[in-house]
Design an enzyme around this catalytic site. Structure first.
Site, PDB file in Angstrom:
ATOM      1  N   CYS A 149     162.474  53.693 -44.810  1.00 25.37           N
ATOM      2  CA  CYS A 149     163.861  53.724 -45.234  1.00 25.37           C
ATOM      3  C   CYS A 149     163.881  54.238 -46.680  1.00 25.37           C
ATOM      4  CB  CYS A 149     164.454  52.329 -45.200  1.00 25.37           C
ATOM      5  SG  CYS A 149     164.219  51.523 -43.622  1.00 25.37           S
ATOM      6  N   ARG A 204     164.303  60.129 -45.300  1.00 24.98           N
ATOM      7  CA  ARG A 204     163.432  58.990 -44.993  1.00 24.98           C
ATOM      8  C   ARG A 204     163.915  58.181 -43.798  1.00 24.98           C
ATOM      9  NH1 ARG A 204     160.215  58.089 -49.660  1.00 24.98           N
ATOM     10  NH2 ARG A 204     159.575  56.096 -48.821  1.00 24.98           N
ATOM     11  N   TRP A 257     165.599  53.626 -41.380  1.00 26.63           N
ATOM     12  CA  TRP A 257     164.870  54.042 -40.199  1.00 26.63           C
ATOM     13  C   TRP A 257     164.477  52.733 -39.522  1.00 26.63           C
ATOM     14  CZ3 TRP A 257     159.899  53.552 -38.062  1.00 26.63           C
ATOM     15  CH2 TRP A 257     159.626  54.425 -37.003  1.00 26.63           C
ATOM     16  N   ASN A 278     162.513  48.504 -47.708  1.00 29.29           N
ATOM     17  CA  ASN A 278     161.806  49.558 -46.971  1.00 29.29           C
ATOM     18  C   ASN A 278     160.444  48.985 -46.607  1.00 29.29           C
ATOM     19  OD1 ASN A 278     160.518  51.877 -46.059  1.00 29.29           O
ATOM     20  ND2 ASN A 278     160.068  52.619 -48.127  1.00 29.29           N
ATOM     21  N   GLY A 279     160.107  49.014 -45.306  1.00 30.32           N
ATOM     22  CA  GLY A 279     158.794  48.508 -44.903  1.00 30.32           C
ATOM     23  C   GLY A 279     158.936  47.485 -43.793  1.00 30.32           C
ATOM     24  N   GLU A 304     150.116  72.082 -32.867  1.00 34.96           N
ATOM     25  CA  GLU A 304     151.222  72.073 -33.819  1.00 34.96           C
ATOM     26  C   GLU A 304     152.478  72.708 -33.208  1.00 34.96           C
ATOM     27  OE1 GLU A 304     152.238  70.804 -36.400  1.00 34.96           O
ATOM     28  OE2 GLU A 304     153.585  72.178 -37.431  1.00 34.96           O
ATOM     29  N   LYS A 317     155.979  70.818 -32.879  1.00 34.03           N
ATOM     30  CA  LYS A 317     157.199  71.346 -33.500  1.00 34.03           C
ATOM     31  C   LYS A 317     158.310  71.460 -32.473  1.00 34.03           C
ATOM     32  CE  LYS A 317     156.712  71.154 -36.774  1.00 34.03           C
ATOM     33  NZ  LYS A 317     155.922  70.777 -37.901  1.00 34.03           N
ATOM     34  N   GLU A 339     159.556  67.892 -31.234  1.00 30.05           N
ATOM     35  CA  GLU A 339     160.248  67.019 -32.184  1.00 30.05           C
ATOM     36  C   GLU A 339     161.645  67.506 -32.539  1.00 30.05           C
ATOM     37  OE1 GLU A 339     158.529  66.529 -36.116  1.00 30.05           O
ATOM     38  OE2 GLU A 339     157.744  68.552 -36.060  1.00 30.05           O
ATOM     39  N   HIS A 360     140.494  72.021 -16.590  1.00 29.94           N
ATOM     40  CA  HIS A 360     140.032  70.641 -16.428  1.00 29.94           C
ATOM     41  C   HIS A 360     141.187  69.681 -16.170  1.00 29.94           C
ATOM     42  CE1 HIS A 360     136.011  71.871 -17.421  1.00 29.94           C
ATOM     43  NE2 HIS A 360     136.501  72.522 -18.463  1.00 29.94           N
ATOM     44  N   LYS A 401     161.190  61.525 -42.409  1.00 29.07           N
ATOM     45  CA  LYS A 401     160.268  62.443 -43.073  1.00 29.07           C
ATOM     46  C   LYS A 401     159.025  61.735 -43.581  1.00 29.07           C
ATOM     47  CE  LYS A 401     159.400  66.509 -44.945  1.00 29.07           C
ATOM     48  NZ  LYS A 401     158.881  67.433 -43.941  1.00 29.07           N
TER      49      LYS A 401
HETATM   50  C1  F6R Z   1     155.933  66.938 -38.084  1.00 26.58           C
HETATM   51  C2  F6R Z   1     155.754  66.193 -39.311  1.00 26.58           C
HETATM   52  C3  F6R Z   1     154.940  64.953 -39.253  1.00 26.58           C
HETATM   53  C4  F6R Z   1     154.160  64.764 -40.577  1.00 26.58           C
HETATM   54  C5  F6R Z   1     153.432  63.419 -40.554  1.00 26.58           C
HETATM   55  C6  F6R Z   1     152.610  63.205 -41.798  1.00 26.58           C
HETATM   56  O1  F6R Z   1     156.684  68.099 -38.301  1.00 26.58           O
HETATM   57  O2  F6R Z   1     156.276  66.533 -40.336  1.00 26.58           O
HETATM   58  O3  F6R Z   1     154.082  64.941 -38.161  1.00 26.58           O
HETATM   59  O4  F6R Z   1     153.259  65.807 -40.716  1.00 26.58           O
HETATM   60  O5  F6R Z   1     154.383  62.389 -40.441  1.00 26.58           O
HETATM   61  O6  F6R Z   1     153.393  63.195 -42.940  1.00 26.58           O
HETATM   62  P1  F6R Z   1     152.773  63.450 -44.362  1.00 26.58           P
HETATM   63  O7  F6R Z   1     152.274  64.846 -44.382  1.00 26.58           O
HETATM   64  O8  F6R Z   1     153.905  63.227 -45.323  1.00 26.58           O
HETATM   65  O9  F6R Z   1     151.652  62.473 -44.545  1.00 26.58           O
END
Ligand code: F6R
Length: 607
Positions: A2, A27, A74, A98-99, A479, A483, A486, A502, A602
Site C-alpha cells: 500500500c 503501490r 493493495w 502498509n504491510g 517475459e 507481460k 498481466e 515434452h 507496482k
Molecule cells: C511485471 C512486473 C513485476 C516486477 C516484480 C519485481 O511487469 O513489473 O513482475 O518485476 O514485482 O519488482 P521489482 O523489480 O520492483 O523488485
C-alpha cells in the site's frame, strides 16, 4: 505494497494528501482514504477502487484540517471494500498501514476479550485498538506507541494521528520503506520520495525498527532499543520524480518509447564510449576472485536475471545460480563466501528480494544489487549498487526498467569476462561497440509499432497464447507471456522451444497462436524445427525474427515481425520491445486498465 502519506502542515491538507496519493497509486489501488483532524476532531473519507473515487467524494464532501493521513490500498487482509479501507479509526486515533501484521489473529482475540469491537477484517485494525488500549490505560500517545510496537510481528510501515493532538504524528517502520520529509514549519511522512516530491526534497529514511515522532517543528527518531537516533537528511531528486504521461495514452506506452534514451543513459554509466571499454569504476567488484554468482529477483526482474545468467556463463565462464526470491529466501542453499550475491529490482523494496538479500548478507556474502530506485532499502543495504537509470517507472507492468536491467547485466558480464581473462581486449571492444548500438536498434524496433498494433488486434480475440524461445530468447518468452497476461488478462505461457514436445505441444490447435522469438543466432535452426512441429499441428505462428531469419525461414506464419539484424548480445534487449508492444496493444484492444491492471501493484512489499 500500500502507499501511505502523512502531513502536519499549515494549509488544508486533504487536497495535498490526494496529490501525494496520486504519486503512490502505483503501490495499490483497491481503495483509498484520507483522515484529518480539525479542531481536535477526527474525520475521514474512504472510497473503494481507484483514487478518482476518493477525489470525487472529497469534492462532494470536503475535509478540513491542517494535519492528516492518506492511504492507497493493495488488499491483503479483507476484501477491497470501503469498510476495510484505511485509515482505520477508533474514537481516539486514526492509523494507516502498509504491510502485514502476522500475529493479528491472536492480537485480535486478546483485544476482543478485553471488549474492543472490530469493524473490519483487516490486520491493521489490531494496531488501532492496541494503541487505543494503551491510551485507555492512561499512557500518552508516545508511550502508547512505544508499548505497542514490540507486540507487533510482521512487516509494517504505519502512521498514527491522535484525536485532540493537532501537532503530532507517530510513525514506525519494520520492513516496508518509510521516509520523513522536512518542510518549513511542516513535516511529512511517505512510503517513498515520489510521494513527497510535491512538497519537499529533504528526506531521511527510517531504518528497520525505527519509529518517529513528528511535530511541525521537526522529528525525533528512536531505534528499536528506544534510543534516539539521527538518520541523515538527504536531498532526493525531488520534483524530478513528478512524472506525467505527456502526449501518451498510458504510462506504459510512454515508458516503452523512452527506452532508447534511458538505455543510453544507463549504458553511459558502465561503458567508456570513447575508449570502447567497460568503465573501470563501473564494476567495483573483482569478478576474478568470485567463484559463482547467487542471484535472485521476482517477476520481470527475475527474467532479466535469467538472461544475465546466459551472458555471465558464456562471456565470463562464471556460473550463475538464479532463483525466484520467494523460493531462494527459504531454500537454505549452501552459499560460498566467494560467491557474489546479486539482486535485481526496479523498486528496491520487493519483500522477497529484500529478504533474500538480508539472508545472503547474514551468510557473509558480498551483496551487489541492480536497482532503479537509488534511495531504496536494497540500495542502502548493498555493498555495491549497480544503478539502472530508467527514471521513475509508473506503469505497473515493467518495461524500461527491464531493458535497463539487461543493459547493466550485459555490461557486467563483459566486465567480468575481461577481469577473468575469458575475453581479450579486442573482444571487449567489440562487445562494448555492440552494446553501444542498443539505442539505435531500439529506435528501429519502435518503428514496427503500426504493424504490431495490427497484429495485436488479432491477438485480442484469442483466449490462450504460447511463447517459445531458445537461449536468451527463452527467458524473453517467459517475459512475453507475463507481460501479456498481466495487462490483457489473456492466458499465456512461455516455454523453452525445446520443451515443447515434452508436454505443451498437446495444447496446439488452430486456435492457439504461438509467438516464436527467433533471432538468426546459433539456436535459430533448432527453433525453426520446433516451429515446424507447431505448424504441422495447425498452430498459428507469429514469428519475431530478423532479416536473415525471415529470409531463412520458409514456414508459413500468421505474421512475421522483422527486426534489423542485431549483434547476438543485444538481441534480448531489442526483442523485448516488440514483446512489450504486443502486450500493450492487445490490452488496449481488450480495453483493460493498462497502467493499473487488476489485482496488481507496482511495489510488492509483502511476501
Ligand atoms: C511485471 C512486473 C513485476 C516486477 C516484480 C519485481 O511487469 O513489473 O513482475 O518485476 O514485482 O519488482 P521489482 O523489480 O520492483 O523488485
Amino acid at each position: 505494497m500500500c502507499g501511505i502519506v502523512g502531513i502536519i502542515g499549515r494549509e488544508q491538507v486533504a487536497p495535498l494528501l490526494v496529490d501525494a496519493l496520486k504519486q503512490l497509486e502505483y503501490r495499490g489501488y483497491d481503495s483509498a482514504g484520507v483522515a484529518t483532524l480539525q479542531d481536535g476532531v477526527l474525520d475521514r473519507r474512504r472510497a473503494e477502487g481507484k483514487l478518482v473515487n476518493l477525489d470525487k467524494l472529497l469534492k462532494e464532501n470536503p475535509l478540513g484540517g491542517t494535519i492528516g493521513l492518506g492511504h492507497t490500498r493493495w488488499a491483503t487482509h479483507g476484501a477491497p471494500t470501503v469498510r476495510n479501507a484505511h485509515p482505520h479509526t477508533t474514537p481516539r486515533l486514526a492509523v494507516i498501514h502498509n504491510g502485514i501484521i502476522e500475529n493479528f489473529a491472536e492480537l485480535r482475540a486478546m483485544l476482543e476479550k478485553d471488549g474492543y469491537v472490530f469493524e473490519t477484517e483487516t490486520d491493521t485494525e489490531t494496531v488501532a485498538h492496541l494503541v487505543t488500549r494503551a491510551l485507555d490505560r492512561g499512557l500518552d500517545p508516545v508511550e502508547a506507541v512505544r508499548e505497542t510496537l514490540p507486540q507487533l510481528r510482521g512487516a509494517f510501515a504505519i502512521a498514527i494521528m491522535f484525536k485532540g493532538e493537532d501537532d503530532l504524528l507517530i510513525a514506525a517502520r519494520n520492513g516496508p520503506p518509510l521516509a520523513v520529509g522536512y518542510g518549513d514549519g511542516e513535516m511529512y511522512l511517505g512510503s517513498d520520495a515520489i510521494a513527497l516530491a510535491p512538497f519537499t526534497d529533504s528526506l531521511s529514511y527510517l531504518e528497520d525498527g525505527d519509529w518517529a515522532v513528528l511535530t511541525r517543528s521537526g522529528v525525533v527518531i528512536y531505534d528499536e532499543t528506544g534510543a534516539t537516533v539521527e538518520r541523515p537528511v538527504q536531498k532526493s531528486a525531488g520534483t524530478a520524480f513528478l512524472v506525467s504521461k505527456g502526449n501518451h495514452r498510458h504510462f506504459m506506452e510512454k515508458e516503452i518509447h523512452e527506452q532508447p534514451e534511458v538505455i543510453s543513459h544507463t549504458l553511459a554509466n558502465y561503458l567508456d564510449f570513447s575508449k570502447g571499454t567497460i568503465r573501470t569504476d563501473a564494476a567495483p567488484i573483482d569478478f576474478a576472485k568470485i567463484d559463482r554468482i547467487a542471484a535472485s529477483a521476482c517477476g520481470t526482474a527475475y527474467y532479466a536475471g535469467l538472461i544475465g545468467k546466459y551472458w555471465f556463463e558464456r562471456i565470463a565462464r562464471l556460473p550463475v545460480d538464479i532463483d525466484v526470491a520467494s523460493e531462494f529466501r527459504y531454500r537454505e542453499m549452501p552459499l560460498s563466501k566467494d560467491s557474489l550475491a546479486l539482486f535485481v529490482s526496479q523498486s528496491g523494496e520487493t519483500a522477497d528480494t529484500l529478504a533474500s538479500l538480508r539472508y545472503c548478507k547474514q551468510q557473509g556474502l558480498t551483496i551487489g544489487t541492480i536497482v532503479n530506485v537509488r534511495e531504496s532499502t536494497m540500495a542502502r543495504e548493498s555493498n555495491t549498487v549497480f544503478p539502472t537509470l530508467a527514471g521513475p517507472e509508473v506503469g505497473v507492468a515493467s518495461t524500461k526498467a527491464f531493458t535497463c536491467q539487461l543493459a547493466v547485466l550485459a555490461s557486467l558480464a563483459v566486465a567480468a569476462g575481461k577481469m577473468r581473462g575469458t575475453i581479450n581486449e579486442d573482444e571487449e571492444r567489440q562487445l562494448v561497440r555492440e552494446l553501444s548500438e542498443i539505442p539505435r536498434y531500439a529506435n528501429q524496433a519502435l518503428r514496427l509499432e503500426p504493424q504490431i498494433e495490427a497484429i495485436s488486434r488479432d491477438l485480442s480475440q484469442v483466449k490462450h497464447v504460447l511463447y517459445l524461445g531458445r537461449g536468451t530468447s527463452f527467458p524473453l518468452a517467459l517475459e512475453g507471456a507475463l507481460k501479456l497476461k498481466e495487462i490483457s488478462y489473456i492466458h499465456a505461457e512461455g516455454y523453452a522451444a525445446g520443451e515443447l514436445k515434452h508436454g505443451p505441444i498437446a495444447l496446439i490447435d488452430e486456435s492457439m497462436p504461438v509467438i516464436v522469438i527467433a533471432p538468426y543466432d546459433h539456436w535459430f535452426e533448432k527453433t525453426v524445427s520446433n516451429m515446424q512441429e507447431v505448424a504441422a499441428r495447425g498452430g498459428k505462428i507469429i514469428l519475431i525474427t530478423d532479416e536473415k531469419g525471415a529470409a531463412a525461414s520458409t514456414l508459413k506464419t500468421m505474421h512475421t515481425i522483422v527486426l534489423p539484424d542485431t549483434p547476438e548480445i543485444i538481441a534480448p534487449i531489442i526483442y523485448a520491445l516488440p514483446i512489450q508492444m504486443l502486450a500493450y496493444y492487445t490490452a488496449v484492444f481488450m480495453g483493460t486498465d493498462v497502467d493499473q491492471p487488476r489485482n496488481l501493484a507496482k511495489s510488492v512489499t509483502v511476501e
